[in-house]
Design a protein around this motif. Structure first.
Motif, short mmCIF file in Angstrom:
data_model
loop_
_atom_site.label_atom_id
_atom_site.label_comp_id
_atom_site.label_asym_id
_atom_site.label_seq_id
_atom_site.Cartn_x
_atom_site.Cartn_y
_atom_site.Cartn_z
N ARG A 144 23.46 47.88 32.17
CA ARG A 144 23.57 48.06 33.63
C ARG A 144 23.89 46.74 34.30
NH1 ARG A 144 22.54 52.87 35.44
NH2 ARG A 144 20.99 54.17 34.42
N GLU A 147 27.47 46.25 33.78
CA GLU A 147 28.20 47.17 34.67
C GLU A 147 28.30 46.60 36.07
OE1 GLU A 147 27.67 51.80 35.14
OE2 GLU A 147 26.02 50.82 36.17
N GLU A 148 27.18 46.06 36.54
CA GLU A 148 27.17 45.52 37.90
C GLU A 148 28.11 44.31 38.00
OE1 GLU A 148 25.81 47.18 40.25
OE2 GLU A 148 26.39 45.74 41.77
N ARG A 206 22.59 47.86 43.38
CA ARG A 206 23.46 47.98 42.22
C ARG A 206 24.18 49.31 42.32
NH1 ARG A 206 19.13 46.31 37.56
NH2 ARG A 206 18.82 44.14 38.24
N TRP A 207 25.37 49.34 41.80
CA TRP A 207 26.13 50.58 41.87
C TRP A 207 25.37 51.72 41.19
CZ3 TRP A 207 28.49 53.75 38.21
CH2 TRP A 207 29.31 54.74 38.75
N SER A 208 24.60 51.37 40.18
CA SER A 208 23.86 52.40 39.44
C SER A 208 22.65 52.92 40.22
CB SER A 208 23.40 51.85 38.10
OG SER A 208 22.60 50.71 38.28
N ASP A 209 22.39 52.39 41.40
CA ASP A 209 21.34 52.97 42.26
C ASP A 209 21.81 54.29 42.87
OD1 ASP A 209 19.75 50.73 41.81
OD2 ASP A 209 20.46 49.70 43.60
N LEU A 210 23.12 54.50 42.85
CA LEU A 210 23.68 55.73 43.40
C LEU A 210 23.47 56.87 42.42
CD1 LEU A 210 27.18 54.47 44.64
CD2 LEU A 210 24.94 54.22 45.75
#
Lengths: 159, 159, 159, 159
Positions: free
Chosen positions: B28, B31-32, D11-15
């Protein structure tokens, strides 16, 4: 057949903004499958059958720590949200002196007429003696039990 | 020096029960870093400088989708919780017809007298035309900008 | 008994550096329970029985969006890693015009001689018409099916 | 002004699959803000200024454990992916004998001409003596430093 089938249930939150299981989250699914197969966690497993391959106590206070040295994954198809558990197939690609390579195929649920192969992956684990913090050799018992699940390692596409 | 330095701030929740950044969570962080370098997300970036390498609009409705085809990671040292951002160094290991290989080194914060190398990794991305859902060739502009960051791919330890 | 029992399997990665299920992760477990009970996701559920309470199609393209307006949670005991699924008990504490309050008790696995109550929680959901982006009234069918699971809302300790 | 402003980078993965910060992930953002304000983690903070409010050592081996007893959150607007850090405003709504209530407002980045209020939340923390595993009273030093940030608790909408 030497593969171990681990049913892994998705959570909706495994999806990212593209509506598919996130690439990093995929490694969490593999982690969960690996833990269920290898960790002999008696208290966690109370009332639950522990597989015969589960020879290592998990957690930070265990005698042996399993250190993840490397991972490789090839994504073949996006995974949508599914209620039935994925069929994670797990085997051992190599048994070294103090390390082993765990191989995986992540497939759509068992029983599907045409199972989709979503991903292929491998994890290199090193067994660490928690007291000395040094690698320790696989025991005879581990070698015997695990070698029943030894097969060709995953063939990854050439980069 | 062709590497791009991306400061990535840890969250305490990146740690797992061993008190170190979790192996899957590490992807992750990559990814970020990757998104910040490559995504030209104007609305997300309002009031924030977008790097010149950011040539692809992100998100499910963008013209080009960036499909992750494969990832590889070697873990060299466990990462503790740190308040100062990690120094994720990112470069391009290969520019293919419709794909590219992004390489990373995850290091302790910039300015540390002796930077620790925590992990080495690579991601293979394929550019997909969202309309046709087929791979599309890198444009000349992409090739020109990105080739300034082209360097030797990560050398992973032999399995 | 009007409660719906949803078995939710933990993942080892739900634990944080304290070795217990993380406080935020707990809301993910509730989210998963809620989705399984309310979402009529035909494709996700293929080959899987969908509960009769599942009347709303999930996902960003559905006719009705379920907006989370508020959540409240009281943590009563830390949750360790368990292989057997938690027993998440779910009921409806209030059926409003365009909203409903979902209530939960998170308990140790069903069949335990003395079930531990780990947490009590509630979620206020508002039904949004995706076309108009305005709240829409509960249908008669929804009201009828869901009112069978109506009970006293969770009594939270006074702050 | 008694509020503490903590910049929290998304972070984009928070979406999640709706393309907005996930409801459970929101509590992780609050957790991160809380840790930065209260934890006096010297090793984590090396080379980083620790705020004067940071009086409790974090982690499972610390003298004092901070137990989360309850949380409440009201979601007012969805949060999109943003590169500039959110402005999490944090204050103390109540200082009890062995507990405190932390209050938050999650707002769009500082400097925005019209800051959006995304969410209001509160966390009830109990200080636990790690040796006895019993609640311990706030020290005079804690009470003095923290009372400078005491203000009205969050007013949540009536359920």
């Amino acid at each position: 057949m030497t593969r171990i089938h681990v049913p892994i249930t998705l959570r909706w939150s495994d999806l990212d903004a593209y509506g598919h299981v996130n690439n990093a989250e995929m490694l969490r699914l593999l982690e969960e499958a690996r833990i269920r197969v290898f960790w002999a966690d008696r208290s966690a497993a109370e009332g639950h059958e522990v597989p015969h391959t589960a020879l290592i106590a998990g957690g930070p206070d265990a005698e042996t720590l399993t250190l993840i040295a490397a991972q490789q994954i090839e994504y073949l198809a996006p995974i949508p949200y599914l209620r039935r558990p994925l069929d994670v197939q797990l085997w051992i690609g190599r048994l070294g002196g103090a390390s082993l390579e765990i191989c995986y195929e992540v497939r759509s649920p068992q029983g599907d007429p045409e199972q989709v192969l979503y991903a292929k992956a491998s994890t290199t684990l090193v067994l660490i003696d928690n007291a000395t913090q040094q690698p320790r050799r696989l025991t005879d018992a581990e070698r015997e039990v695990w070698s029943a699940h030894l097969d060709e390692p995953v063939a990854f596409r050439k980069r």
